[in-house]
Design an enzyme around this catalytic site. Structure first.
Site, PDB file in Angstrom:
ATOM      1  N   HIS A 122       1.377  -8.114  47.008  1.00 23.18           N
ATOM      2  CA  HIS A 122       0.549  -8.961  47.860  1.00 23.18           C
ATOM      3  C   HIS A 122       0.936 -10.416  47.658  1.00 23.18           C
ATOM      4  O   HIS A 122       1.242 -10.834  46.532  1.00 23.18           O
ATOM      5  CB  HIS A 122      -0.940  -8.779  47.543  1.00 23.18           C
ATOM      6  N   THR A 175       7.687  -2.954  34.109  1.00 25.76           N
ATOM      7  CA  THR A 175       7.792  -4.138  34.959  1.00 25.76           C
ATOM      8  C   THR A 175       9.233  -4.516  35.280  1.00 25.76           C
ATOM      9  O   THR A 175       9.459  -5.366  36.138  1.00 25.76           O
ATOM     10  CB  THR A 175       7.121  -5.342  34.278  1.00 25.76           C
ATOM     11  N   LYS A 176      10.200  -3.909  34.584  1.00 23.73           N
ATOM     12  CA  LYS A 176      11.608  -4.230  34.829  1.00 23.73           C
ATOM     13  C   LYS A 176      12.448  -2.975  34.670  1.00 23.73           C
ATOM     14  O   LYS A 176      11.968  -1.944  34.177  1.00 23.73           O
ATOM     15  CB  LYS A 176      12.086  -5.329  33.882  1.00 23.73           C
ATOM     16  N   ARG A 190       8.793  -1.878  26.825  1.00 23.10           N
ATOM     17  CA  ARG A 190      10.034  -2.352  26.195  1.00 23.10           C
ATOM     18  C   ARG A 190      10.786  -1.143  25.659  1.00 23.10           C
ATOM     19  O   ARG A 190      10.214  -0.074  25.440  1.00 23.10           O
ATOM     20  CB  ARG A 190       9.723  -3.321  25.059  1.00 23.10           C
TER      21      ARG A 190
END
Length: 210
Positions: A122, A175-176, A190
Protein backbone atom coordinates in the site's frame (compact mmCIF):
# COMPACT_ATOMS: atom_id res chain seq x y z
CA UNK A 1 -13.61 19.53 -5.62
CA UNK A 2 -11.02 19.07 -2.86
CA UNK A 3 -7.69 17.28 -3.29
CA UNK A 4 -8.97 13.94 -2.06
CA UNK A 5 -12.26 13.54 -3.86
CA UNK A 6 -10.71 11.96 -6.95
CA UNK A 7 -8.84 9.50 -4.72
CA UNK A 8 -11.87 8.05 -2.97
CA UNK A 9 -11.70 4.25 -3.29
CA UNK A 10 -14.38 2.33 -5.13
CA UNK A 11 -15.80 -0.75 -3.43
CA UNK A 12 -14.99 -3.74 -5.62
CA UNK A 13 -17.78 -6.13 -6.52
CA UNK A 14 -17.44 -9.61 -8.00
CA UNK A 15 -18.12 -8.13 -11.45
CA UNK A 16 -15.67 -5.21 -11.11
CA UNK A 17 -12.95 -7.61 -9.91
CA UNK A 18 -13.63 -9.89 -12.86
CA UNK A 19 -13.29 -6.98 -15.26
CA UNK A 20 -10.17 -5.62 -13.54
CA UNK A 21 -8.36 -8.97 -13.62
CA UNK A 22 -9.81 -10.06 -16.97
CA UNK A 23 -11.37 -13.17 -15.49
CA UNK A 24 -13.49 -15.05 -17.99
CA UNK A 25 -16.91 -16.54 -17.15
CA UNK A 26 -15.57 -20.09 -16.65
CA UNK A 27 -12.89 -19.04 -14.17
CA UNK A 28 -15.41 -16.84 -12.40
CA UNK A 29 -17.69 -19.86 -11.97
CA UNK A 30 -14.77 -21.96 -10.69
CA UNK A 31 -13.81 -19.24 -8.21
CA UNK A 32 -17.39 -19.15 -6.97
CA UNK A 33 -17.40 -22.93 -6.52
CA UNK A 34 -14.06 -22.87 -4.71
CA UNK A 35 -14.83 -20.06 -2.26
CA UNK A 36 -18.48 -20.97 -1.83
CA UNK A 37 -18.05 -24.73 -1.36
CA UNK A 38 -14.77 -26.56 -2.02
CA UNK A 39 -12.69 -24.44 0.34
CA UNK A 40 -14.76 -25.77 3.25
CA UNK A 41 -14.95 -29.45 2.30
CA UNK A 42 -13.29 -31.98 4.65
CA UNK A 43 -9.55 -32.44 4.83
CA UNK A 44 -7.37 -35.18 6.30
CA UNK A 45 -7.85 -36.88 8.74
CA UNK A 46 -11.62 -36.41 8.55
CA UNK A 47 -13.95 -38.74 6.61
CA UNK A 48 -14.48 -37.69 3.01
CA UNK A 49 -11.14 -35.88 2.84
CA UNK A 50 -10.47 -37.26 -0.64
CA UNK A 51 -13.57 -35.47 -1.94
CA UNK A 52 -12.34 -32.13 -0.58
CA UNK A 53 -8.83 -32.64 -1.95
CA UNK A 54 -10.04 -33.75 -5.37
CA UNK A 55 -12.49 -30.85 -5.63
CA UNK A 56 -9.98 -28.19 -4.59
CA UNK A 57 -7.24 -29.52 -6.84
CA UNK A 58 -9.54 -29.79 -9.85
CA UNK A 59 -10.76 -26.22 -9.39
CA UNK A 60 -7.19 -24.96 -8.89
CA UNK A 61 -6.28 -26.45 -12.26
CA UNK A 62 -9.08 -24.42 -13.83
CA UNK A 63 -8.09 -21.20 -12.03
CA UNK A 64 -4.29 -21.04 -11.69
CA UNK A 65 -1.90 -19.94 -14.41
CA UNK A 66 -0.30 -23.36 -13.87
CA UNK A 67 -1.13 -26.19 -11.47
CA UNK A 68 1.15 -29.22 -11.54
CA UNK A 69 0.53 -32.88 -10.86
CA UNK A 70 0.07 -34.50 -7.43
CA UNK A 71 -0.54 -31.19 -5.63
CA UNK A 72 -2.49 -30.59 -2.42
CA UNK A 73 -4.83 -27.67 -1.74
CA UNK A 74 -5.85 -27.91 1.91
CA UNK A 75 -8.92 -26.73 3.84
CA UNK A 76 -9.39 -22.98 4.06
CA UNK A 77 -6.63 -21.99 1.63
CA UNK A 78 -7.10 -18.53 0.10
CA UNK A 79 -5.35 -17.53 -3.12
CA UNK A 80 -7.29 -14.44 -4.21
CA UNK A 81 -8.32 -14.64 -7.85
CA UNK A 82 -5.53 -17.19 -8.38
CA UNK A 83 -5.17 -16.38 -12.06
CA UNK A 84 -1.47 -15.46 -11.74
CA UNK A 85 -0.59 -18.22 -9.25
CA UNK A 86 1.87 -20.90 -10.44
CA UNK A 87 2.10 -24.18 -8.48
CA UNK A 88 4.64 -26.89 -9.34
CA UNK A 89 4.44 -30.67 -9.14
CA UNK A 90 4.14 -32.38 -5.73
CA UNK A 91 3.66 -29.07 -3.91
CA UNK A 92 1.02 -28.00 -1.41
CA UNK A 93 -0.92 -24.95 -0.35
CA UNK A 94 -1.52 -25.53 3.35
CA UNK A 95 -4.61 -25.18 5.51
CA UNK A 96 -5.65 -21.57 6.13
CA UNK A 97 -2.82 -20.24 3.93
CA UNK A 98 -3.11 -16.84 2.28
CA UNK A 99 -1.37 -16.91 -1.11
CA UNK A 100 -1.27 -13.56 -2.88
CA UNK A 101 -1.77 -13.18 -6.59
CA UNK A 102 1.49 -13.16 -8.59
CA UNK A 103 3.00 -15.98 -6.50
CA UNK A 104 5.11 -18.66 -8.15
CA UNK A 105 5.66 -21.85 -6.13
CA UNK A 106 8.09 -24.45 -7.47
CA UNK A 107 7.98 -28.24 -7.24
CA UNK A 108 8.23 -30.35 -4.07
CA UNK A 109 7.37 -27.41 -1.80
CA UNK A 110 6.08 -28.34 1.66
CA UNK A 111 3.93 -25.77 3.44
CA UNK A 112 2.71 -25.87 7.06
CA UNK A 113 -0.61 -24.26 8.13
CA UNK A 114 -1.35 -20.53 8.20
CA UNK A 115 1.43 -19.37 5.87
CA UNK A 116 0.98 -15.87 4.42
CA UNK A 117 2.56 -14.85 1.11
CA UNK A 118 1.97 -11.22 0.12
CA UNK A 119 2.50 -9.79 -3.35
CA UNK A 120 0.72 -6.46 -2.81
CA UNK A 121 1.37 -3.50 -0.55
CA UNK A 122 0.00 0.00 0.00
CA UNK A 123 1.21 3.51 -0.75
CA UNK A 124 1.95 5.71 2.26
CA UNK A 125 4.32 8.45 1.04
CA UNK A 126 1.80 11.30 1.24
CA UNK A 127 0.99 12.69 4.68
CA UNK A 128 -1.74 15.12 3.65
CA UNK A 129 -4.29 12.36 3.03
CA UNK A 130 -4.97 9.01 4.65
CA UNK A 131 -3.09 5.90 3.56
CA UNK A 132 -6.44 4.35 2.68
CA UNK A 133 -6.88 6.94 -0.05
CA UNK A 134 -3.43 6.47 -1.61
CA UNK A 135 -4.07 3.15 -3.29
CA UNK A 136 -1.64 0.34 -4.01
CA UNK A 137 1.62 0.22 -5.97
CA UNK A 138 2.06 -2.40 -8.74
CA UNK A 139 2.25 -6.00 -7.44
CA UNK A 140 5.68 -7.39 -6.59
CA UNK A 141 5.65 -11.13 -7.35
CA UNK A 142 6.97 -13.68 -4.86
CA UNK A 143 8.96 -16.66 -6.17
CA UNK A 144 9.48 -19.87 -4.19
CA UNK A 145 12.06 -22.29 -5.60
CA UNK A 146 11.94 -26.09 -5.65
CA UNK A 147 12.24 -28.34 -2.59
CA UNK A 148 11.43 -25.62 -0.03
CA UNK A 149 9.99 -26.23 3.46
CA UNK A 150 7.85 -23.35 4.77
CA UNK A 151 7.04 -23.59 8.50
CA UNK A 152 3.78 -22.67 10.15
CA UNK A 153 2.78 -18.99 10.33
CA UNK A 154 5.64 -17.86 8.10
CA UNK A 155 5.04 -14.46 6.45
CA UNK A 156 6.73 -13.70 3.12
CA UNK A 157 6.62 -10.06 2.02
CA UNK A 158 6.20 -8.73 -1.55
CA UNK A 159 9.05 -9.11 -4.01
CA UNK A 160 10.91 -11.86 -2.12
CA UNK A 161 12.60 -14.78 -3.88
CA UNK A 162 13.20 -17.93 -1.84
CA UNK A 163 15.96 -20.11 -3.26
CA UNK A 164 15.57 -23.82 -3.85
CA UNK A 165 16.20 -26.28 -0.98
CA UNK A 166 15.71 -23.57 1.68
CA UNK A 167 13.88 -23.93 5.00
CA UNK A 168 11.84 -21.09 6.51
CA UNK A 169 11.47 -21.74 10.24
CA UNK A 170 8.09 -21.41 11.95
CA UNK A 171 7.02 -17.82 12.53
CA UNK A 172 9.71 -16.28 10.30
CA UNK A 173 8.96 -12.91 8.71
CA UNK A 174 10.84 -13.02 5.41
CA UNK A 175 11.59 -9.49 4.20
CA UNK A 176 14.42 -10.17 1.73
CA UNK A 177 15.64 -12.86 -0.64
CA UNK A 178 16.65 -16.23 0.82
CA UNK A 179 19.70 -18.00 -0.66
CA UNK A 180 19.54 -21.59 -1.84
CA UNK A 181 20.08 -24.22 0.87
CA UNK A 182 19.64 -21.61 3.65
CA UNK A 183 17.75 -22.13 6.90
CA UNK A 184 16.25 -18.80 8.00
CA UNK A 185 14.24 -17.75 11.03
CA UNK A 186 13.22 -14.79 13.16
CA UNK A 187 11.62 -11.39 12.63
CA UNK A 188 13.01 -10.15 10.37
CA UNK A 189 14.29 -13.50 9.13
CA UNK A 190 18.05 -14.02 8.98
CA UNK A 191 20.20 -16.94 7.87
CA UNK A 192 20.76 -19.36 10.77
CA UNK A 193 22.92 -21.73 8.80
CA UNK A 194 23.10 -23.58 5.49
CA UNK A 195 21.95 -27.11 4.86
CA UNK A 196 24.73 -27.68 2.37
CA UNK A 197 28.28 -26.30 2.57
CA UNK A 198 30.96 -27.04 -0.02
CA UNK A 199 29.33 -30.25 -1.12
CA UNK A 200 28.62 -31.55 2.40
CA UNK A 201 25.26 -32.20 4.02
CA UNK A 202 24.95 -30.05 7.14
CA UNK A 203 21.88 -31.90 8.41
CA UNK A 204 18.63 -30.54 9.81
CA UNK A 205 16.96 -30.53 13.21
CA UNK A 206 13.70 -32.17 12.16
CA UNK A 207 11.74 -30.74 15.11
CA UNK A 208 12.75 -27.09 14.75
CA UNK A 209 10.72 -26.03 11.75
CA UNK A 210 7.21 -27.40 12.14
Amino acid sequence: MNDTEHLKPVQDTAFSLAAKHRIGPWKLICLGLYYGLARYLPDSPFPGAWIGQASRCWLAKQIFAHCGEHVRINYGANFGTGIHVWLGNNSSIAADAWIGNDTRIGSDVMMAPSVTILSNSHNFARTDISMREQGAPPPRPVTIGDDVWIGTRVIILPGVTVGSHAILAAGAVVTKDVPEWAIVGGNPARVIRFRKLEGTDAGVDNDAHQ
